[in-house]
Motif scaffolding. Structure first.
Motif, mmCIF file in Angstrom:
data_model
loop_
_atom_site.group_PDB
_atom_site.id
_atom_site.type_symbol
_atom_site.label_atom_id
_atom_site.label_comp_id
_atom_site.label_asym_id
_atom_site.label_seq_id
_atom_site.Cartn_x
_atom_site.Cartn_y
_atom_site.Cartn_z
ATOM 1 N N UNK A 43 4.727 9.528 2.405
ATOM 2 C CA UNK A 43 5.176 9.434 1.019
ATOM 3 C C UNK A 43 5.247 7.995 0.532
ATOM 4 N N UNK A 44 5.511 7.064 1.448
ATOM 5 C CA UNK A 44 5.592 5.638 1.155
ATOM 6 C C UNK A 44 5.012 4.899 2.357
ATOM 7 N N UNK A 45 4.346 3.774 2.114
ATOM 8 C CA UNK A 45 3.816 2.970 3.204
ATOM 9 C C UNK A 45 4.389 1.565 3.107
ATOM 10 N N UNK A 46 4.957 1.094 4.228
ATOM 11 C CA UNK A 46 5.424 -0.286 4.313
ATOM 12 C C UNK A 46 4.307 -1.138 4.911
ATOM 13 N N UNK A 47 3.952 -2.194 4.205
ATOM 14 C CA UNK A 47 2.939 -3.132 4.660
ATOM 15 C C UNK A 47 3.672 -4.299 5.301
ATOM 16 N N UNK A 48 3.666 -4.323 6.625
ATOM 17 C CA UNK A 48 4.526 -5.230 7.368
ATOM 18 C C UNK A 48 3.824 -6.541 7.712
ATOM 19 N N UNK A 49 4.401 -7.641 7.233
ATOM 20 C CA UNK A 49 3.923 -8.994 7.561
ATOM 21 C C UNK A 49 2.449 -9.220 7.233
ATOM 22 N N UNK A 74 -2.713 -7.657 1.630
ATOM 23 C CA UNK A 74 -1.937 -6.770 0.757
ATOM 24 C C UNK A 74 -2.800 -6.262 -0.389
ATOM 25 N N UNK A 75 -3.577 -7.160 -0.978
ATOM 26 C CA UNK A 75 -4.458 -6.769 -2.085
ATOM 27 C C UNK A 75 -5.492 -5.751 -1.617
ATOM 28 N N UNK A 76 -6.010 -5.912 -0.394
ATOM 29 C CA UNK A 76 -6.951 -4.940 0.154
ATOM 30 C C UNK A 76 -6.278 -3.586 0.317
ATOM 31 N N UNK A 77 -5.054 -3.584 0.796
ATOM 32 C CA UNK A 77 -4.324 -2.329 0.983
ATOM 33 C C UNK A 77 -4.081 -1.638 -0.355
ATOM 34 N N UNK A 78 -3.717 -2.433 -1.360
ATOM 35 C CA UNK A 78 -3.496 -1.870 -2.691
ATOM 36 C C UNK A 78 -4.766 -1.220 -3.213
ATOM 37 N N UNK A 79 -5.909 -1.887 -3.038
ATOM 38 C CA UNK A 79 -7.195 -1.339 -3.495
ATOM 39 C C UNK A 79 -7.551 -0.076 -2.714
ATOM 40 N N UNK A 80 -7.296 -0.095 -1.417
ATOM 41 C CA UNK A 80 -7.625 1.056 -0.564
ATOM 42 C C UNK A 80 -6.817 2.293 -0.949
ATOM 43 N N UNK A 81 -5.512 2.096 -1.170
ATOM 44 C CA UNK A 81 -4.643 3.225 -1.469
ATOM 45 C C UNK A 81 -4.858 3.719 -2.900
ATOM 46 N N UNK A 82 -5.170 2.804 -3.804
ATOM 47 C CA UNK A 82 -5.525 3.148 -5.191
ATOM 48 C C UNK A 82 -4.468 4.023 -5.872
ATOM 49 N N UNK A 83 -3.207 3.705 -5.641
ATOM 50 C CA UNK A 83 -2.138 4.400 -6.349
ATOM 51 C C UNK A 83 -1.739 5.741 -5.786
ATOM 52 N N UNK A 84 -2.357 6.180 -4.693
ATOM 53 C CA UNK A 84 -2.026 7.497 -4.142
ATOM 54 C C UNK A 84 -0.646 7.541 -3.498
ATOM 55 N N UNK A 85 -0.206 6.412 -2.964
ATOM 56 C CA UNK A 85 1.077 6.322 -2.271
ATOM 57 C C UNK A 85 1.747 5.016 -2.663
ATOM 58 N N UNK A 86 3.040 5.017 -2.962
ATOM 59 C CA UNK A 86 3.734 3.760 -3.239
ATOM 60 C C UNK A 86 3.690 2.837 -2.022
ATOM 61 N N UNK A 87 3.552 1.540 -2.284
ATOM 62 C CA UNK A 87 3.434 0.549 -1.224
ATOM 63 C C UNK A 87 4.589 -0.441 -1.266
ATOM 64 N N UNK A 88 5.160 -0.692 -0.110
ATOM 65 C CA UNK A 88 6.252 -1.654 0.043
ATOM 66 C C UNK A 88 5.779 -2.812 0.909
ATOM 67 N N UNK A 89 5.875 -4.027 0.404
ATOM 68 C CA UNK A 89 5.570 -5.213 1.195
ATOM 69 C C UNK A 89 6.842 -5.709 1.847
#
Length: 280
Positions: A211-217, A223-238
């Motif tokens: 439901x949520x993904x934490x992007x750790x360290x 981070x920008x790559x992860x945001x593009x990959x997920x494309x809004x499907x799941x909220x992302x926490x840095x």
């Protein structure tokens, strides 16, 4: 919102630690009938937090004392601002002084630091959230202080949500297995968050139904790559490596949340003093 049962436990523990058997100075120096008016005043610019807690501290020793707030929680006030005026039996209020100042100063410190972080990410979609990296025994007031400063609360405790971290994944064998086990037994409205430190893990977490993904360290480019990959499907926490110098670049990658342990772990005390005037 303050959890008052927890706040009262914190106050009781603070008095037990600070007072001991008796406030020997006040009992021997201050006449039993003496009354005084005490002014709580900030000696630096702060974001105010803990006025209600300070009042509760004074009233726990002097239930009938007068307490007039001069500032509201969440207000940013300048050096010299009167935060509150307290009137009542001098002995009891002097016994409460240090506990009231300690809690008010600490809560205002957390709120002040939190506000600085919030201001750094204004104009982005990112929201600041706190962590469980709190002072043992003080979580209730520290979590309240971060919200007063403008952050949102993450889990209040381990019962507040499912956070699958690296050690959970290691024991279960994979992100998919961990998420599946959580999904099968968790209450239906409970969110499942997965900690990832690689992009392949982010892909696995999305596919597993996190439901949520934490992007750790992760650094901003990843981070920008992860945001593009997920494309809004799941909220992302840095999370990780976040400070006042790095948070803006992190926010500008497009993540939804940024968690910062420093707002509770590293808030330097603010200077609030108490001045007394004997009543005529």
């Amino acid at each position: 919102m303050l959890e008052w049962p927890s706040v009262h436990r914190i106050i009781a523990a603070a008095f037990a630690e600070d007072v001991g058997a008796i406030d020997l100075t006040s009992e021997t120096v201050i006449p039993a009938e003496a009354r005084a008016t005490f002014v709580l005043r900030t000696r630096e610019t702060i974001v105010v937090c803990g006025i209600d807690v300070a009042e509760a501290v004074f009233r726990s020793r002097a239930p009938q004392c007068g307490f007039e707030a001069g500032a509201k929680d969440g207000a940013k006030v300048e050096k010299g601002t009167v935060l509150a005026t307290v009137t009542g039996p001098a002995r009891a209020l002097l016994t409460a002084e240090r506990t009231a100042l300690n809690l008010l100063s600490h809560m205002s410190a957390v709120a002040t630091v939190t506000r600085r972080y919030v201001e750094r990410i204004e104009g982005t979609k990112a929201q600041l959230i706190d962590t469980r990296k709190t002072t043992p025994g003080l979580r209730a007031i520290e979590k309240h202080a971060t919200s007063v400063g403008g952050a949102r609360n993450h889990r209040l405790d381990l019962a507040g949500g499912i956070m699958i971290k690296d050690n959970h994944i290691s024991v279960c064998g994979s992100i998919a297995a961990a998420v599946a086990r959580a999904r099968a037994t968790a209450p239906v409205l409970t969110k499942i968050e997965v900690e990832c430190d690689r992009l392949d893990q982010v892909k696995e977490a999305v596919e597993a139904g996190a439901d949520v993904i934490m992007l750790d360290n992760m650094k901003p480019p990843m981070l920008a790559e992860a945001v593009a990959m997920v494309a809004g499907r799941v909220p992302l926490e840095a999370s990780g490596g976040v400070n006042l110098d790095t948070i803006r670049a992190i926010a500008e990658t497009g993540v939804d949340f940024i968690s910062v342990g420093r707002i509770t772990q590293g808030a330097p005390p603010v200077d609030i003093g108490l001045d007394a005037t004997i009543e005529a």
